[in-house]
Every structure is written in C-alpha cells, then in structure tokens.
Design a protein around this motif. Sequence first.
Motif, PDB file in Angstrom:
ATOM      1  N   LEU A  82       0.828  -1.200   0.000  1.00 23.62           N
ATOM      2  CA  LEU A  82       0.000   0.000   0.000  1.00 23.62           C
ATOM      3  C   LEU A  82       0.868   1.257   0.000  1.00 23.62           C
ATOM      4  O   LEU A  82       0.641   2.193  -0.775  1.00 23.62           O
ATOM      5  CB  LEU A  82      -0.910  -0.014   1.234  1.00 23.62           C
ATOM      6  N   ARG A  83       1.872   1.273   0.849  1.00 20.17           N
ATOM      7  CA  ARG A  83       2.763   2.428   0.942  1.00 20.17           C
ATOM      8  C   ARG A  83       3.539   2.614  -0.370  1.00 20.17           C
ATOM      9  O   ARG A  83       3.699   3.745  -0.850  1.00 20.17           O
ATOM     10  CB  ARG A  83       3.719   2.239   2.121  1.00 20.17           C
ATOM     11  N   SER A  84       3.992   1.508  -0.956  1.00 22.18           N
ATOM     12  CA  SER A  84       4.715   1.590  -2.225  1.00 22.18           C
ATOM     13  C   SER A  84       3.819   2.098  -3.356  1.00 22.18           C
ATOM     14  O   SER A  84       4.265   2.877  -4.206  1.00 22.18           O
ATOM     15  CB  SER A  84       5.277   0.211  -2.598  1.00 22.18           C
ATOM     16  N   ALA A  85       2.552   1.665  -3.331  1.00 20.18           N
ATOM     17  CA  ALA A  85       1.613   2.115  -4.370  1.00 20.18           C
ATOM     18  C   ALA A  85       1.381   3.610  -4.282  1.00 20.18           C
ATOM     19  O   ALA A  85       1.289   4.303  -5.312  1.00 20.18           O
ATOM     20  CB  ALA A  85       0.291   1.365  -4.228  1.00 20.18           C
ATOM     21  N   ARG A  86       1.291   4.144  -3.055  1.00 21.20           N
ATOM     22  CA  ARG A  86       1.124   5.592  -2.912  1.00 21.20           C
ATOM     23  C   ARG A  86       2.363   6.328  -3.428  1.00 21.20           C
ATOM     24  O   ARG A  86       2.246   7.350  -4.126  1.00 21.20           O
ATOM     25  CB  ARG A  86       0.865   5.972  -1.470  1.00 21.20           C
ATOM     26  N   GLN A  87       3.540   5.835  -3.076  1.00 22.17           N
ATOM     27  CA  GLN A  87       4.784   6.486  -3.515  1.00 22.17           C
ATOM     28  C   GLN A  87       4.894   6.492  -5.028  1.00 22.17           C
ATOM     29  O   GLN A  87       5.311   7.478  -5.636  1.00 22.17           O
ATOM     30  CB  GLN A  87       5.982   5.781  -2.877  1.00 22.17           C
ATOM     31  N   LYS A 111       2.385   6.382  -7.134  1.00 25.84           N
ATOM     32  CA  LYS A 111       1.377   7.293  -7.666  1.00 25.84           C
ATOM     33  C   LYS A 111       1.852   8.741  -7.550  1.00 25.84           C
ATOM     34  O   LYS A 111       1.676   9.546  -8.471  1.00 25.84           O
ATOM     35  CB  LYS A 111       0.064   7.100  -6.896  1.00 25.84           C
ATOM     36  N   LEU A 112       2.462   9.085  -6.415  1.00 24.35           N
ATOM     37  CA  LEU A 112       2.965  10.450  -6.214  1.00 24.35           C
ATOM     38  C   LEU A 112       4.108  10.755  -7.181  1.00 24.35           C
ATOM     39  O   LEU A 112       4.242  11.877  -7.667  1.00 24.35           O
ATOM     40  CB  LEU A 112       3.436  10.628  -4.770  1.00 24.35           C
ATOM     41  N   ALA A 113       4.922   9.738  -7.456  1.00 24.22           N
ATOM     42  CA  ALA A 113       6.049   9.938  -8.356  1.00 24.22           C
ATOM     43  C   ALA A 113       5.584  10.250  -9.789  1.00 24.22           C
ATOM     44  O   ALA A 113       6.232  11.008 -10.516  1.00 24.22           O
ATOM     45  CB  ALA A 113       6.932   8.681  -8.377  1.00 24.22           C
ATOM     46  N   LYS A 114       4.431   9.674 -10.148  1.00 30.51           N
ATOM     47  CA  LYS A 114       3.869   9.934 -11.485  1.00 30.51           C
ATOM     48  C   LYS A 114       3.259  11.329 -11.567  1.00 30.51           C
ATOM     49  O   LYS A 114       3.030  11.839 -12.664  1.00 30.51           O
ATOM     50  CB  LYS A 114       2.799   8.888 -11.807  1.00 30.51           C
ATOM     51  N   GLY A 115       2.993  11.902 -10.387  1.00 30.87           N
ATOM     52  CA  GLY A 115       2.384  13.233 -10.360  1.00 30.87           C
ATOM     53  C   GLY A 115       0.908  13.193 -10.558  1.00 30.87           C
ATOM     54  O   GLY A 115       0.279  14.172 -10.906  1.00 30.87           O
TER      55      GLY A 115
END
Length: 316
Positions: free
Chosen positions: A305-310, A312-316
């Motif tokens: 879950l934490r990796s998926a958020r990171q 997603k944020l990296a994609k902007g």
Amino acid sequence: MRDLKIPEQRHPEKAHRPVNPQPKKPSWIRVKAPVSDGYKKTAAIMREHKLTTVCEEAGCPNAGECWSQGHATMMIMGEICTRGCTFCNVATGRPDTLDVFEPGRVADAVQKLGLKHVVITSVDRDDLDDGGADHFAQTIRAVRHRSPDTTIEILTPDFLKCDPSALETVVAAKPDVFNHNLETVPALYQEVRPGARYFHSLRLLQRVKELDPSMFTKSGIMVGLGEDRVQVLQVMDDMRSAGIDFLTVGQYLQPTPQHHRVDRFITPEEFESYEKSAYNKGFLMVSATPLTRSSYHAGDDFARLRSARQAKLAKG
C-alpha cells in the motif's frame, strides 16, 4: 455467570432465529489445523498478557497460518460486544468496565512478538460516551512508545452514538492505517448489520481523510450474504468517493446455524474479477480472495500500500 463457550449464552439475541443449515465448504476454502510451534508460542503470549484476539473470538479460518508467524490481531475493550450483527461470532451483551492496564499489556505483547505491523480492533462499546475512542488512542500511544518502528493499523467501531470528537481523538493518535469495515451492501444492512448505518460508516471514513489526508484508510466487505455483483461494484464506487485507499473482499462463512445463512460460495474467478474492477476504480491496494479477512497478511499488504502511494505520487 455466562459461559461464552456455549453458543446459547454467547449469542442470546440469536436464540429465536431460524436454524440455517451450514453448507459444506468448497475445496478452495480448506485450511490446516493450527498445530505449529509458532502458533503455540503466540497463544502463550496472548494468555500470559490476558489479551483477547479477534482471531479466536470471530473464529477466523486463517488463525493457524497467522499465529504460526506470530501475527495476532488484538481485540481491545473486552470480549463482549453491544451489537448483535447476524454474521458475527463475537459474544453479545453488557460488557465489563474498561481495563486501564490493557494498553500497556497490548504494547508489551507487540514488543515480545517482535511485530513489524500490528492490527488492533475492538468490540462495539455503545455503553461508553466516546465509544472507546480514548482507549484506542491510549493503546496506539502505548504501542508507539514500546515499539516505535512498528506500524499500527486499527479496525474501529463506527462511533455511531458519539460526539464527532471521538473520531478526532483516534485520528490524533496517528495510527498508520484507519480501517472500518462496511461489511456488506446497503440493501442487506437491516438484516446483516441492524445496529449500524451504511452512510454513517462511509462518512466516518471520509472524515478520517478530512482530518488527516496522509492517513491510509481501509474498508472491507463480505460476499456470499445475498448481494449481487452490481451492488458490490456500487459499494466500491461509494468507497472511492470517500477516498478509501485499501479494499478487502472475502467470503462470508457462517459461524453457527443461528447466524445469517451463506447464500452461496463465490468462486476464486469471481474474486479475481472483483479485484480487477477495484483496481480499475482507483484503489491503491486490493485483497479479494475467499479467505481474505481485514488483518490477513496485513503487514505485507501495508508495505505494498505504501509503495503504491509512492509510485502514484512519483507519477504526479
């Protein structure tokens, strides 16, 4: 004195319910008996600290697997719930007074088990003005103090009869994941979850995001209670509208003949379809299998879950 091992005393509210034969489980819902040394060690720590677990109280089919790895879901505020949901195996009645030493015992057990991720849940406590919110907060703080590197996931009641400040108290204690299960589709609430309100539970999770947008939110439903696919997909849409990050979907299993009947067993292929649909709707993490439960593989799932958020944020 009630003996909670006797079904009639454990569930007095179900005494006059019709008997629903328990159907034979299909091949994909078979689990091994809990006999490992790891299981016995976890059980010993739970007994030493006089702790209740939802694994035992709810009759979770995954207890043998999880406990063998030292993973147990703590159930705070006693073993008697003020609600009488027709699917649930937790005892119903008038609970005992809160144990002020329980948060410390939970924290000590988490430390002894060496947990990297812990799930803490509770019974409903409609008898308390704050629904047990402060007790949750104290438990979170105690675990954080003893095991600062352990991530904390809570699975809370709905705080239906409480002032809004109750939820604020829990969120302010900063759990890593705030979970509250919707359990089923709105059309089945009166039968399955009569003491709760679907849109109140949905709003509760939405408010968590408003209070702390960085906090992960999670919710789950059972299938096989009589819902249809369209209703399940609508619940997914409602959850995404409330900003929920993590969805769990699991097969309902009937604890006793007096509990809500199993309408049908959902196939593994149907669960795969639910998982695909949920990811397409934007959930960061989805667990949809016959044996999925709220805390099943919770630690590994939290990492994903934490990796998926990171990502997603990296994609902007």
